[in-house]
Design an enzyme around this catalytic site. Structure first.
Site, PDB file in Angstrom:
ATOM      1  N   CYS A  60      35.753  41.419  35.134  1.00  0.00           N
ATOM      2  CA  CYS A  60      34.766  40.740  35.279  1.00  0.00           C
ATOM      3  C   CYS A  60      34.475  40.515  36.820  1.00  0.00           C
ATOM      4  CB  CYS A  60      34.289  39.413  34.408  1.00  0.00           C
ATOM      5  SG  CYS A  60      33.081  38.386  34.879  1.00  0.00           S
ATOM      6  N   CYS A  63      33.208  37.063  37.545  1.00  0.00           N
ATOM      7  CA  CYS A  63      34.109  36.050  37.240  1.00  0.00           C
ATOM      8  C   CYS A  63      35.251  36.016  38.604  1.00  0.00           C
ATOM      9  CB  CYS A  63      34.764  36.322  36.111  1.00  0.00           C
ATOM     10  SG  CYS A  63      34.171  36.272  34.671  1.00  0.00           S
TER      11      CYS A  63
END
Length: 99
Positions: A60, A63
């Site tokens: 991600c 993230c």
């Protein structure tokens, strides 16, 4: 499914691919968490005023981009009895990337 709880320091929406994350600046402890009850027990055992759980994954991009901000927040609020913990949503085979 097992979750990996990265300790100490130390959401999925819109998470795209990207290069693998760089190695961490500091070593981290990894605790395998197999269910929500175990995660709750681990958090309760910290005995903190507040615990921020950040659910993330190595795949991600957003993230990984926000990770340093959470680390900074954790360091700045250590004296406030607040702690940030990271919960990886990666597969256990990706543990080297999580570290």
């Amino acid at each position: 499914m097992k979750l990996l709880l990265a300790l100490p320091l130390l959401l999925a929406a819109g998470c795209g691919g990207g290069a693998a994350p760089a190695a961490p600046a500091e070593p981290s402890s990894i605790v395998e968490v197999s269910d929500a009850a175990t995660l709750v027990e681990n958090v309760a055992a910290l005995n903190k005023e507040a615990v921020v759980l950040n659910f993330w994954a190595t795949w991600c991009g957003p993230c990984r981009a926000e990770f340093p901000e959470f680390v900074r927040f954790d360091r700045e609020h250590a004296a406030d009895n607040v702690e940030v913990r990271f919960v990886s949503l990666d597969d256990a085979t990706d543990l080297p990337l999580v570290r």
